[in-house]
Write an enzyme that holds these catalytic residues in place. Structure first.
Site, PDB file in Angstrom:
ATOM      1  N   THR A  21       5.335   2.474  -7.481  1.00 52.90           N
ATOM      2  CA  THR A  21       5.322   1.933  -6.126  1.00 52.90           C
ATOM      3  C   THR A  21       5.006   3.057  -5.136  1.00 52.90           C
ATOM      4  OG1 THR A  21       6.559   0.558  -4.558  1.00 52.90           O
ATOM      5  CG2 THR A  21       7.821   2.190  -5.801  1.00 52.90           C
ATOM      6  N   GLY A  79      -5.875  -0.534   2.496  1.00 54.95           N
ATOM      7  CA  GLY A  79      -5.013   0.410   1.797  1.00 54.95           C
ATOM      8  C   GLY A  79      -4.848   0.022   0.344  1.00 54.95           C
ATOM      9  N   GLY A 127       4.332 -13.413   1.563  1.00 52.89           N
ATOM     10  CA  GLY A 127       4.371 -12.229   0.724  1.00 52.89           C
ATOM     11  C   GLY A 127       5.324 -12.379  -0.442  1.00 52.89           C
ATOM     12  N   LYS A 182       0.823   5.207  -6.011  1.00 57.50           N
ATOM     13  CA  LYS A 182      -0.142   4.384  -6.742  1.00 57.50           C
ATOM     14  C   LYS A 182      -1.504   5.061  -6.903  1.00 57.50           C
ATOM     15  CE  LYS A 182       1.934  -0.065  -5.514  1.00 57.50           C
ATOM     16  NZ  LYS A 182       1.710  -1.412  -4.938  1.00 57.50           N
TER      17      LYS A 182
END
Length: 265
Positions: free
Chosen positions: A70, A137, A246, A74
């Site tokens: 995480t 991102g 999400g 990454k």
């Protein structure tokens, strides 16, 4: 379901900085054990300067089968894997790793695949859609590649960091045959709009798109998990748009992680 641990239990680390906020250890452990795997997910708080040492050490630990990765690691771990999937190579990032046949780390990126699976369960098949993606991102890059794989007919990228946006556009143009363009905050002409930025986590955040230009036929997704329904989705629902949260994404990403972790080299 296995309900006990022993010295034979296999270890999977989830590594990040910070790590206290992650929800994966309990959920992924439960799913693995429900499927008969004697394994446990353990959080590891590792600073960026210590990541390479951590990776070398875990590779030598004979009871460690895999890693979940995480923020902010990454992208960095992709260069520390022995091999990676084609999509991870294009994205330049990894969020899951398991042993390959020689004992090295094989990395993949499940975020985008999980997002597309969640879209489909929410009633939105990306195939044939004209997509606008806000954010280039780590999460945005993964979702962009998955949308290309899923068959969108076009993909527009809107990102404040122009260099980051242009870099992702070049990667996607080399990765697939879908037309990639520069987007804006105006969602007109798109029937799938996804926010892959943190905008919406704080009450005073601006909206990532011009919601007054959303048509009722547009499907709107978000990666923000807190609040459960961010302002973008509230505004989209007020305009009769179908939406996906999400949290719905996270559940399907978790499914993909488990499938990857249980696969044999």
């Amino acid at each position: 379901m296995l309900d006990s641990y022993s010295g034979a239990t296999r270890v999977i680390f989830i590594v990040g900085d910070p790590i206290a906020q992650v929800k994966s250890p309990a959920g992924v452990t439960r799913m693995l054990r429900e499927r008969g795997a004697d394994a446990i997910v353990v959080p590891a708080h590792v600073a960026p300067d210590d990541l390479a040492d951590f990776m070398r050490t875990t590779q030598r630990m004979r009871n460690v089968d895999a890693l979940i990765v995480t923020v902010p690691h990454k992208f960095a771990v992709a260069d520390l894997c022995a091999s990676v999937s084609a999509r991870s190579r294009s994205i330049g990032a990894v969020n899951v790793m398991r042993r390959d046949a020689s004992g090295g780390w094989f990395g993949d990126m499940c975020d985008g695949e999980g997002y597309v699976a969640a879209l489909r369960l929410a009633g939105c098949d990306p195939a044939g859609r004209r997509a606008l993606l806000v954010g280039a991102g780590g999460a945005g890059s993964a979702i962009a590649h998955a949308l290309v794989d899923a068959g969108v007919v076009s993909l527009a990228l809107h990102e404040a960091d122009v260099a980051r946006r242009d870099s992702l556009q070049r990667k996607l143009e080399a990765y697939g045959a879908v037309p990639i363009s520069v987007g804006s905050a105006d969602p007109s002409g798109h029937d799938l709009v996804i926010n892959a930025t943190p905008m919406g986590m704080r009450p005073d955040d601006p909206l990532p798109i011009e919601v007054d230009k959303l048509g009722p036929q547009t499907f709107v997704g978000d990666v923000v998990t807190v609040p459960a329904v961010p302002a973008l989705l509230e505004a989209a629902r007020a305009r009769s748009c179908a939406t996906m949260t999400g949290t719905q994404m996270f559940e399907r990403v978790r499914d993909r992680m488990v499938e990857f972790l249980l696969a044999k080299p």
